[in-house]
Design a protein around this motif. Structure first.
Motif, short mmCIF file in Angstrom:
data_model
loop_
_atom_site.label_atom_id
_atom_site.label_comp_id
_atom_site.label_asym_id
_atom_site.label_seq_id
_atom_site.Cartn_x
_atom_site.Cartn_y
_atom_site.Cartn_z
N PRO A 153 0.70 -1.20 -0.03
CA PRO A 153 -0.11 0.00 0.04
C PRO A 153 0.66 1.27 0.08
O PRO A 153 2.19 1.20 0.41
CB PRO A 153 -0.79 -0.02 1.23
N SER A 154 0.41 2.51 -0.56
CA SER A 154 1.04 3.42 -0.73
C SER A 154 1.22 4.12 0.80
O SER A 154 0.53 3.80 1.60
CB SER A 154 -0.01 4.62 -1.25
N THR A 162 -3.96 8.26 2.07
CA THR A 162 -3.20 7.48 1.02
C THR A 162 -3.99 7.00 -0.20
O THR A 162 -5.15 7.13 -0.03
CB THR A 162 -2.93 5.84 1.79
N ASP A 214 -4.23 4.87 -3.81
CA ASP A 214 -3.65 3.66 -4.08
C ASP A 214 -4.69 3.41 -5.73
O ASP A 214 -5.81 3.90 -5.87
CB ASP A 214 -3.68 2.44 -3.40
N VAL A 244 -6.91 -2.96 0.66
CA VAL A 244 -6.30 -2.36 -0.37
C VAL A 244 -5.99 -2.95 -1.61
O VAL A 244 -6.46 -2.27 -2.88
CB VAL A 244 -4.85 -1.65 0.19
N ASP A 245 -5.47 -3.98 -1.73
CA ASP A 245 -5.28 -4.85 -2.89
C ASP A 245 -6.43 -5.07 -3.62
O ASP A 245 -6.50 -4.69 -5.19
CB ASP A 245 -4.48 -5.95 -2.68
N SER A 279 -8.22 -1.23 -4.73
CA SER A 279 -7.27 -0.71 -5.71
C SER A 279 -7.35 -1.23 -7.11
O SER A 279 -6.75 -0.63 -7.99
CB SER A 279 -6.22 -0.52 -5.20
N ARG A 304 -9.71 3.98 -7.85
CA ARG A 304 -8.79 4.88 -7.42
C ARG A 304 -8.96 4.93 -5.81
O ARG A 304 -10.18 5.44 -5.58
CB ARG A 304 -8.79 6.25 -8.28
#
Length: 275
Positions: free
Chosen positions: A6-7, A22, A24, A49-50, A53, A57
């Motif tokens: 993750p960013s 954040t 991603d 997140v994965d 994203s 966005r």
């Protein structure tokens, strides 16, 4: 396929202060903003997140009073918390987004659906309710935290597993539970108390009929804080709202991330957010 990291969080200057965020995913993908629960930072969404994203966005942010977002004097209101979301979107030049929030964040989503529906394609309201708890309970907790400071946050952290997770999860996933406890222990007492006061005063039950957006109501089967019954009651008040129940307690995105991700992504897909 290996999962991308993750960013890292960055400060985002908005009209309402500098928020920790954040971002991603593809900058050209449909925007999705996530809103955390009371006592947690944006890292609570790491398990999403994965998956999220890949198609969106993805914007995560620390709610006011939490993490490195503004810790301003309280009490807060959900008008404050909702306007913060709009300010983050404005600062990122995002005209419309999808929204997903859990607990306090889900209640923020209800407020946005009622008062700022034109800015959203859909809302996912997870482990939440149109009225959460009682004014007395929230005000007592706010007073305890304001008077007790960081020691009171430590005490809340010690008692949080039973509110947030099922007994099986607490016993089988001690590292994840301890990480969540560290989150609440690290929250600024003033910010936490001010959010408690927002929860004490907010009652959106009479306004649910004003929500015309596609709405997902996701509940945890063993959640005793915001129950399946709470979600069913909201469903009766929001035309066309969908209901999903996952095998988890209050922080269902952490306890049952696969089922949570599937339910939310299925909803976002059927809401035709890419159109």
């Amino acid at each position: 396929m290996s999962q991308a990291k993750p960013s890292s969080p960055v400060p985002l200057t908005t009209a309402r202060g500098t928020f920790r965020v954040t971002i991603d995913g593809d900058a050209d993908a449909p925007a999705l903003i996530l809103s955390n629960s009371l006592g947690t930072p944006l890292e609570m969404w790491d398990p999403q997140v994965d998956a999220f994203s890949e198609h969106h966005r993805l914007i995560r942010y620390d709610t006011r009073g939490h993490g490195d977002s503004p810790v301003t004097p309280g009490p807060y209101s959900f008008a404050d918390l909702g306007q913060d979301v709009l300010a983050v979107l404005d600062a990122l030049d995002i005209a419309r987004a999808a929204f997903c929030g859990i607990s306090m964040g889900g209640h923020t989503g209800l407020w946005l659906g009622i008062h700022a529906g034109s800015r959203f394609n859909a809302i996912a309201v997870c482990n939440s309710a149109a009225k959460i708890g009682t004014p007395q309970g929230w005000n007592e907790r706010a007073t305890m935290v304001r008077e007790g400071g960081q020691a009171s946050m430590q005490a809340l952290a010690a008692s949080s597993p039973g509110r947030w997770f099922s007994a099986d999860f607490v016993h089988s996933q001690p590292v994840a539970v301890q990480r969540a406890q560290a989150w609440i222990a690290g929250i600024a007492p003033q910010g936490y108390a001010a959010c408690c006061e927002a929860l004490a005063t907010s009652d959106l039950r009479e306004d649910l009929g004003r929500i015309t957006l596609p709405t997902l109501l996701l509940a945890g089967a063993s959640d005793q804080v915001t129950t399946v019954g709470d979600a069913q009651t909201m469903q009766m008040g929001i035309a066309g709202a969908e209901l999903a129940v996952v095998s988890a307690s209050h922080l269902s995105n952490l306890e049952a991330p696969k089922a949570f991700n599937q339910a939310v992504l299925r909803f976002l897909s059927t809401s035709r957010l890419s159109a």
